[in-house]
Design a protein around this motif. Structure first.
Motif, short mmCIF file in Angstrom:
data_model
loop_
_atom_site.label_atom_id
_atom_site.label_comp_id
_atom_site.label_asym_id
_atom_site.label_seq_id
_atom_site.Cartn_x
_atom_site.Cartn_y
_atom_site.Cartn_z
N GLU A 74 23.01 26.32 51.38
CA GLU A 74 23.25 26.58 49.96
C GLU A 74 24.00 25.43 49.30
O GLU A 74 23.73 25.07 48.15
CB GLU A 74 24.01 27.89 49.80
CG GLU A 74 23.15 29.11 50.11
CD GLU A 74 23.95 30.41 50.05
OE1 GLU A 74 23.32 31.49 50.02
OE2 GLU A 74 25.20 30.34 50.05
N ARG A 75 24.95 24.84 50.04
CA ARG A 75 25.64 23.66 49.50
C ARG A 75 24.64 22.51 49.36
O ARG A 75 24.74 21.70 48.43
CB ARG A 75 26.78 23.24 50.42
CG ARG A 75 27.88 24.27 50.62
CD ARG A 75 28.69 24.57 49.37
NE ARG A 75 28.00 25.45 48.44
CZ ARG A 75 27.82 26.75 48.63
NH1 ARG A 75 28.23 27.34 49.73
NH2 ARG A 75 27.20 27.49 47.72
N GLN A 113 32.19 16.47 44.41
CA GLN A 113 32.90 17.68 44.83
C GLN A 113 32.02 18.55 45.72
O GLN A 113 32.50 19.13 46.71
CB GLN A 113 33.34 18.47 43.59
CG GLN A 113 34.13 19.73 43.91
CD GLN A 113 35.42 19.45 44.65
OE1 GLN A 113 36.12 18.48 44.35
NE2 GLN A 113 35.74 20.29 45.64
N THR A 114 30.74 18.62 45.40
CA THR A 114 29.82 19.40 46.22
C THR A 114 29.67 18.79 47.60
O THR A 114 29.50 19.52 48.59
CB THR A 114 28.45 19.49 45.52
OG1 THR A 114 28.60 20.13 44.25
CG2 THR A 114 27.46 20.30 46.35
N ARG A 115 29.74 17.45 47.69
CA ARG A 115 29.67 16.81 49.01
C ARG A 115 30.87 17.22 49.87
O ARG A 115 30.74 17.35 51.09
CB ARG A 115 29.65 15.29 48.84
CG ARG A 115 28.40 14.74 48.18
CD ARG A 115 27.15 15.06 48.94
NE ARG A 115 25.98 14.41 48.38
CZ ARG A 115 24.73 14.73 48.68
NH1 ARG A 115 24.50 15.71 49.55
NH2 ARG A 115 23.71 14.10 48.13
N ILE A 116 32.03 17.41 49.23
CA ILE A 116 33.19 17.90 49.98
C ILE A 116 32.92 19.31 50.51
O ILE A 116 33.17 19.62 51.69
CB ILE A 116 34.44 17.90 49.09
CG1 ILE A 116 34.81 16.46 48.69
CG2 ILE A 116 35.61 18.57 49.80
CD1 ILE A 116 35.97 16.39 47.72
N ALA A 135 29.67 22.21 56.86
CA ALA A 135 29.20 21.65 58.13
C ALA A 135 30.26 21.78 59.21
O ALA A 135 29.95 22.04 60.39
CB ALA A 135 28.80 20.19 57.93
N LEU A 136 31.54 21.62 58.83
CA LEU A 136 32.62 21.79 59.80
C LEU A 136 32.71 23.24 60.26
O LEU A 136 32.89 23.51 61.47
CB LEU A 136 33.94 21.35 59.16
CG LEU A 136 35.21 21.54 60.00
CD1 LEU A 136 35.11 20.78 61.32
CD2 LEU A 136 36.44 21.11 59.21
N ALA A 173 34.16 15.40 56.49
CA ALA A 173 34.76 16.12 55.35
C ALA A 173 35.87 15.29 54.72
O ALA A 173 35.99 15.22 53.49
CB ALA A 173 35.28 17.48 55.80
N ASP A 174 36.68 14.65 55.56
CA ASP A 174 37.73 13.77 55.03
C ASP A 174 37.10 12.59 54.28
O ASP A 174 37.61 12.17 53.22
CB ASP A 174 38.60 13.24 56.17
CG ASP A 174 39.43 14.34 56.84
OD1 ASP A 174 39.65 15.38 56.18
OD2 ASP A 174 39.82 14.16 58.01
#
Length: 401
Positions: A93-94, A232-235, A241-242, A297-298
């Motif tokens: 969904e992301r 922001q969506t990539r975050i 994913a994490l 994520a970082d």
């Protein structure tokens, strides 16, 4: 704005305006169409993420003699534990959100490119028209010089200078013609055309370029821009994913059900078979993938901060460029160009009357040509700044309205 760029009747054929160019680009640009495919790809991945694993049907026979053999028929079903399916769905969904925002960002980039390309074509068109005027002025100067030479009122050198000036402006006219053709082709490519099917571009409104919002107004909208929302969506995508990687620490349970038929000395005996299997996470607990996804994520957070800094700088630079170029354009319109045009007319008439030398005419003509070139450069800065803002924020004119 761009009032001097109006040039109706440039050539017999189809003329296009900025709205037509944008509509054609949104409908036919192949790169934008390719970006739109990401929506369907993300939808497919979302659908796949929600599916349950397939069961496995098995058949096994021990022994080949008809009176002594054991046959087992079973079916096994993996049971995902730890919320793996929900984590996969959340990640997909992301991905859908990112695909939609990527398309919006690509559409804004195309909009900015079309604006720059359209006004580049408009300037090239105007440059050629001004070059034609320069040729007419040089031809008039040559005619006057030749007349004065024949009358014995000027040395032949005057006619030679006028001939050189005419040759120079004709070369400039040819360069302007090639630049116009190249600008048309660049715009046509953005519109998804192999060849330009138009013969001129037009500005339907004299003050076509919008009044840009202030720096503070635009920066307050920065968080709502497509690039920032995508960052922001990539975050969020990295965090999803994490979460999925963490669910992989928990092994899946395989449940199997079956029936076993044992035949010994012609006697048949059927029994039910039930089985469970569960991997023991002694060594591989997916710790490497968890670490990698945590770092991704970082990285997404760092990229989001970098995107904000870049867009803030881009906004401020574009607005400063817009403001500076607007001052130049107004100065050229109100003072410099009219004065340079008047100087050429006065010098040419004075030369025809014997009051000035042809050097005075040449100087006035070159001053006018230089002023026109600088004026077009200032216009280029204005439209380039507009395009840079549109690439980030989209249709700022509509937002202002």
């Amino acid at each position: 704005m761009l009032g001097l760029l109006l040039f109706c009747g440039w050539a017999q054929g189809r003329e296009i305006g900025i709205d037509e160019a944008l509509q054609a680009a949104f409908a036919h640009n192949p790169e934008l169409a390719a970006s739109g495919r990401d929506i369907g790809i993300a939808q497919g991945l979302r659908e796949q993420a929600g599916l349950l694993p397939n069961p496995t049907l098995s058949w096994e026979q021990e022994g080949t003699e008809s009176d002594n053999r054991t046959t087992t028929i079973g079916i096994s079903q993996p049971l995902e534990l730890g919320g793996k399916r929900g984590a996969r769905v959340a990640l997909a969904e992301r991905g859908q959100d990112a695909a939609a925002l990527s398309l919006q960002a690509r559409r804004n980039e195309l909009r900015g490119a079309v604006i720059s390309g359209f006004y580049g074509a408009l300037r090239a068109q105007e440059r050629e028209r001004l070059a034609q005027q320069s040729v007419a002025l040089a031809q008039r100067g040559l005619t006057a010089a030749q007349g004065r030479v024949r009358a014995g009122k000027a040395a032949p050198l005057e006619a030679n200078r006028a001939q050189v000036q005419l040759a120079e402006v004709r070369l400039e006219q040819e360069r302007a013609r090639r630049e116009r053709a190249d600008a048309y082709q660049t715009l046509a490519a953005l519109m998804g055309l192999a060849q330009a099917d138009f013969t001129a571009v037009r500005s339907a409104v004299a003050d076509r370029l919008p009044r840009l919002p202030s720096s503070d107004q635009l920066l307050r909208r920065l968080g709502d821009s497509a690039p920032m929302r995508l960052a922001q969506t990539r975050i969020e995508e990295g965090e999803a994913a994490l979460d999925l990687a963490r669910t992989q620490r928990i092994p899946d349970l395989d449940v199997s059900l079956g029936s076993q038929e044992a035949i010994e000395d012609g006697n048949s005996d059927r029994i039910a078979v039930i089985g469970l299997s569960l991997p023991l996470p002694l060594f591989d607990r997916n710790q490497g993938n968890i670490l990698a996804e945590a770092r991704r994520a970082d990285q997404a957070r760092d990229l989001r901060n970098a995107t904000e800094l870049r867009l803030r700088q881009e906004t401020q630079q574009a607005l400063q460029q817009w403001s500076t170029a607007q001052v130049e354009v107004n100065a050229f319109r109100s003072t410099i160009l009219p004065s340079a045009q008047t100087a050429v007319e006065s010098a040419t008439r004075g030369f025809e009357m014997g009051k000035f030398s042809f050097l005075d005419v040449l100087d006035a003509q070159r001053t006018l040509i230089t002023a026109r070139d600088q004026y077009l450069q200032a216009l280029a800065q204005v439209s380039d700044a507009w395009g840079r803002i549109e690439r980030v924020y989209g249709d700022v004119g509509a937002a202002a309205r």
